[in-house]
Enzyme design. Structure first.
Site, PDB file in Angstrom:
ATOM      1  N   GLN A   9      -6.462  -1.576   7.466  1.00  0.00           N
ATOM      2  CA  GLN A   9      -5.349  -2.454   7.087  1.00  0.00           C
ATOM      3  C   GLN A   9      -4.673  -3.140   8.284  1.00  0.00           C
ATOM      4  OE1 GLN A   9      -2.366  -1.234   3.872  1.00  0.00           O
ATOM      5  NE2 GLN A   9      -1.115  -1.027   5.705  1.00  0.00           N
ATOM      6  N   GLU A  10      -4.525  -2.380   9.400  1.00  0.00           N
ATOM      7  CA  GLU A  10      -3.777  -2.938  10.532  1.00  0.00           C
ATOM      8  C   GLU A  10      -4.448  -2.620  11.866  1.00  0.00           C
ATOM      9  OE1 GLU A  10       0.255  -1.455  10.188  1.00  0.00           O
ATOM     10  OE2 GLU A  10       0.224  -1.815   8.030  1.00  0.00           O
ATOM     11  N   GLU A  61      -3.033   5.731  12.380  1.00  0.00           N
ATOM     12  CA  GLU A  61      -2.219   6.063  11.203  1.00  0.00           C
ATOM     13  C   GLU A  61      -3.104   6.138   9.953  1.00  0.00           C
ATOM     14  OE1 GLU A  61       0.989   3.247  10.783  1.00  0.00           O
ATOM     15  OE2 GLU A  61       1.082   3.576   8.618  1.00  0.00           O
ATOM     16  N   GLU A 105       1.528  -9.364   7.029  1.00  0.00           N
ATOM     17  CA  GLU A 105       2.358  -8.954   8.166  1.00  0.00           C
ATOM     18  C   GLU A 105       2.178  -9.887   9.355  1.00  0.00           C
ATOM     19  OE1 GLU A 105       1.872  -4.725   8.773  1.00  0.00           O
ATOM     20  OE2 GLU A 105       2.908  -4.300   6.891  1.00  0.00           O
ATOM     21  N   LYS A 114       6.567  -0.504  14.579  1.00  0.00           N
ATOM     22  CA  LYS A 114       5.682  -1.597  14.155  1.00  0.00           C
ATOM     23  C   LYS A 114       6.473  -2.491  13.224  1.00  0.00           C
ATOM     24  CE  LYS A 114       3.208   0.555  10.275  1.00  0.00           C
ATOM     25  NZ  LYS A 114       1.904   0.698   9.625  1.00  0.00           N
ATOM     26  N   LYS A 138       9.773   5.117   7.241  1.00  0.00           N
ATOM     27  CA  LYS A 138      10.155   3.889   6.535  1.00  0.00           C
ATOM     28  C   LYS A 138      11.369   4.209   5.671  1.00  0.00           C
ATOM     29  CE  LYS A 138       5.447   1.986   5.821  1.00  0.00           C
ATOM     30  NZ  LYS A 138       4.234   2.218   4.995  1.00  0.00           N
ATOM     31  N   HIS A 189       8.431  -1.260   9.528  1.00  0.00           N
ATOM     32  CA  HIS A 189       8.798  -2.234   8.491  1.00  0.00           C
ATOM     33  C   HIS A 189       7.939  -1.997   7.248  1.00  0.00           C
ATOM     34  CE1 HIS A 189       5.287  -5.149   9.568  1.00  0.00           C
ATOM     35  NE2 HIS A 189       4.943  -3.891   9.693  1.00  0.00           N
ATOM     36  N   ARG A 190       8.045  -2.877   6.243  1.00  0.00           N
ATOM     37  CA  ARG A 190       7.131  -2.875   5.102  1.00  0.00           C
ATOM     38  C   ARG A 190       6.383  -4.203   5.085  1.00  0.00           C
ATOM     39  NH1 ARG A 190       7.432   1.758   1.830  1.00  0.00           N
ATOM     40  NH2 ARG A 190       5.263   1.116   1.590  1.00  0.00           N
ATOM     41  N   SER A 191       5.312  -4.252   4.320  1.00  0.00           N
ATOM     42  CA  SER A 191       4.559  -5.510   4.266  1.00  0.00           C
ATOM     43  C   SER A 191       5.357  -6.603   3.542  1.00  0.00           C
ATOM     44  CB  SER A 191       3.198  -5.305   3.616  1.00  0.00           C
ATOM     45  OG  SER A 191       3.327  -4.663   2.367  1.00  0.00           O
ATOM     46  N   SER A 215       0.868  -1.186   0.000  1.00  0.00           N
ATOM     47  CA  SER A 215       0.000   0.000   0.000  1.00  0.00           C
ATOM     48  C   SER A 215       0.902   1.233   0.000  1.00  0.00           C
ATOM     49  CB  SER A 215      -0.914  -0.006   1.228  1.00  0.00           C
ATOM     50  OG  SER A 215      -0.155   0.008   2.417  1.00  0.00           O
ATOM     51  N   ASP A 254       1.410   8.442   7.006  1.00  0.00           N
ATOM     52  CA  ASP A 254       2.308   7.501   6.308  1.00  0.00           C
ATOM     53  C   ASP A 254       2.354   7.863   4.825  1.00  0.00           C
ATOM     54  OD1 ASP A 254       3.593   5.348   5.139  1.00  0.00           O
ATOM     55  OD2 ASP A 254       2.123   3.837   5.716  1.00  0.00           O
ATOM     56  N   HIS A 302      -3.629  -5.924   2.674  1.00  0.00           N
ATOM     57  CA  HIS A 302      -2.725  -6.956   3.179  1.00  0.00           C
ATOM     58  C   HIS A 302      -3.419  -8.291   3.391  1.00  0.00           C
ATOM     59  CE1 HIS A 302       0.263  -3.737   4.837  1.00  0.00           C
ATOM     60  NE2 HIS A 302       0.251  -3.808   3.522  1.00  0.00           N
ATOM     61  N   ASP A 336      -4.019   1.326  11.659  1.00  0.00           N
ATOM     62  CA  ASP A 336      -3.587   1.959  10.417  1.00  0.00           C
ATOM     63  C   ASP A 336      -4.696   1.724   9.395  1.00  0.00           C
ATOM     64  OD1 ASP A 336      -2.459   2.951   8.139  1.00  0.00           O
ATOM     65  OD2 ASP A 336      -0.807   1.503   8.021  1.00  0.00           O
TER      66      ASP A 336
HETATM   67  P1  PGA Z   1       3.054  -1.324   3.149  1.00  0.00           P
HETATM   68  O1  PGA Z   1       2.157  -1.270   4.454  1.00  0.00           O
HETATM   69  O2  PGA Z   1       4.414  -1.742   3.532  1.00  0.00           O
HETATM   70  O3  PGA Z   1       2.323  -2.302   2.281  1.00  0.00           O
HETATM   71  O4  PGA Z   1       3.028   0.077   2.580  1.00  0.00           O
HETATM   72  C1  PGA Z   1       2.579  -0.736   5.656  1.00  0.00           C
HETATM   73  C2  PGA Z   1       1.832   0.514   6.021  1.00  0.00           C
HETATM   74  O5  PGA Z   1       0.916   0.971   5.285  1.00  0.00           O
HETATM   75  O6  PGA Z   1       2.127   1.096   7.050  1.00  0.00           O
HETATM   76 ZN    ZN Z   2       0.561   2.759   6.836  1.00  0.00          ZN
END
Ligand code: PGA
Ligand code: ZN
Length: 424
Positions: A165-166, A290, A207, A393, A342, A370-372, A44, A317, A157, A244
């Site tokens: 998403q999270e 987020e 994740e 995270k 990131k 981190h990243r997904s 994302s 983000d 994800h 998030d």
């Molecule tokens: P991504 O997701 O690594 O797929 O961008 C992580 C996030 O959105 O924080």
């Molecule tokens: Zn994010």
């Protein structure tokens, strides 16, 4: 003693946690030290992120190969770096930025540049026998980040009925990192049992969080709260919740509308979404949110922060993409009160540190991430301690590419012994 210089730089194509190619770079120094670093990859992604160079040759990995990035490392970057002082991180990073010459690192590729940047930092630390977190953070470094553990995955994800998403469990009341990690890992396992009882899927998303078809986004939060209680912890005191939304992924272009279609809620305006968030913040022990709005909804973000920023951490983000240009605008306009950080969104270690510095100077928080798509590289764990952001995270209590970072943080905490700090 002469300071070691860079004597060789090479790269290889490896696979990330989604089985897609990514870049690993090896840097060798004149004293014989050799270190490597591997580059993560998002799903994302923000529109303004630095560019991950992919081959586009559909006969290999459906076009996702990184052979062009590798050759940029060995043919273009390496010859210019050989002979440079490995401790001149900022100079090395600046040289690569200049060689690339584009705004978003699209010529050499942020994956090529970041791999070199991280491997240089690691080689320099290794050559003077200083742990990476201390090399990057200095003598004052002693705080472990609160692990915001992503125990339910939705959005892009996971293929499920959840728009957000999270969903993260945040052990704010733990006495130390090791205990905090235990609090949330136990909660993760209890959650699995609750899902099983309801005949919901216990397979995991990118994740490592569970990704079942909850009846609604609220159902996901309420089930997590139940898991926290069943694990013997007090929601909001021992363990809080962070979200998030990754709202860019369900925004309807630039119309200011959102479509929560995975859960079936359907279309909402920015104002509706902000009002709904307000209800959740009142009802649930949420401490951090987020990307509650999309990367183009600066006005919505500002309103959200004005309404709730006194009570919770509002993290940008996709809207800031770890880029001081966008963070500066956010600080000026009151868009948020924290930025996600990131490394691969901006593409060098030095620029990531600049983004952190800008947040700190503005009295903002910053949230290391981190990243997904990840690898077994634990650079992020050392970097999070070095940056002293107080929280990070890095996924759930499953999938070894996530656990590797947690295990590295456990090592760091043990090494710091009674000097280690931990607080929300
Ligand atoms: P991504 O997701 O690594 O797929 O961008 C992580 C996030 O959105 O924080
Ligand atoms: Zn994010």
């Amino acid at each position: 003693m002469n300071r070691p210089t860079i004597s060789n730089v090479r790269a290889m194509e490896i696979l990330d946690s989604r089985g897609n190619p990514t870049v690993r770079v090896f840097v060798q120094l004149s004293d014989g030290t050799e270190s490597s670093a591997s580059v993560p990859s998002g799903a994302s992604t923000g529109e303004n992120e630095a560019i991950e160079l992919r081959d586009g040759d559909v006969s290999r990995y459906a076009g996702k190969g990184v052979l062009r990035a590798l050759s940029n490392v060995t043919e273009i970057i390496a010859p210019s770096l050989i002979g440079m002082d490995a401790f001149e991180q900022a100079r090395i990073d600046r040289l690569m930025i200049e060689m690339d010459g584009t705004e978003n690192k699209s010529k050499l590729g942020a994956n090529a540049i970041l791999g070199v940047s991280m491997a240089v930092a690691r080689a320099a630390a290794q050559s003077v026998h200083i742990p990476l977190y201390k090399y990057m953070g200095g003598v004052g470094v002693r705080r472990l980040p609160v692990p915001c553990m992503n125990i339910v995955n939705g959005g892009q994800h996971a293929d499920n009925s959840v728009d957000i998403q999270e969903f993260m469990a945040v052990p704010i009341g733990a006495p130390c990192f090791r205990e905090g990690l235990r609090y949330v890992a136990e909660t993760f396992h209890i959650l699995k049992g609750l899902l099983k009882d309801r005949h919901l899927a216990t397979s995991v998303g990118d994740e490592g969080g569970f990704a079942p078809n909850f009846s609604s986004n609220e159902d996901a939060i309420e089930t997590i709260i139940l898991a926290i209680e069943k694990a013997g912890y007090r929601p909001g005191e021992d363990i809080a919740i962070a979200l998030d939304s990754a709202a860019t992924s369900f925004a309807c272009g630039n119309t200011g509308e959102y479509d929560l279609n995975k859960s079936g809620v359907g279309k909402m305006t920015s104002a509706d979404l902000i009002a709904l968030a307000g209800e959740w913040i009142k009802k649930y022990p949420i401490v951090l949110w987020e990307d509650p709005l999309s990367e183009n909804d600066w006005e919505g973000f500002r309103t959200f922060t004005e309404k709730y920023g006194q009570n919770i951490e509002v993290v940008g983000d996709d809207i800031f993409v770890t880029n001081t240009r966008y963070i500066a605008r956010g600080i000026k306009e009151g868009t948020a009160n924290s930025s996600l950080i990131k490394l691969n969104q901006i593409g060098t270690v030095s620029e990531t540190i600049e983004a952190v510095r800008m947040c700190r100077d503005a009295g903002w928080r910053y949230f290391l991430s981190h990243r997904s798509g990840e690898t077994e590289d634990t650079f992020l764990a050392d970097f999070a301690v070095a940056m002293d952001g107080g929280h990070l995270k890095t996924g759930s209590a499953s999938r070894s590419e996530r656990i590797a970072k947690y295990n590295r943080l456990l090592e760091i905490e043990q090494e710091l012994g009674s000097d280690a700090l931990y607080y929300w």
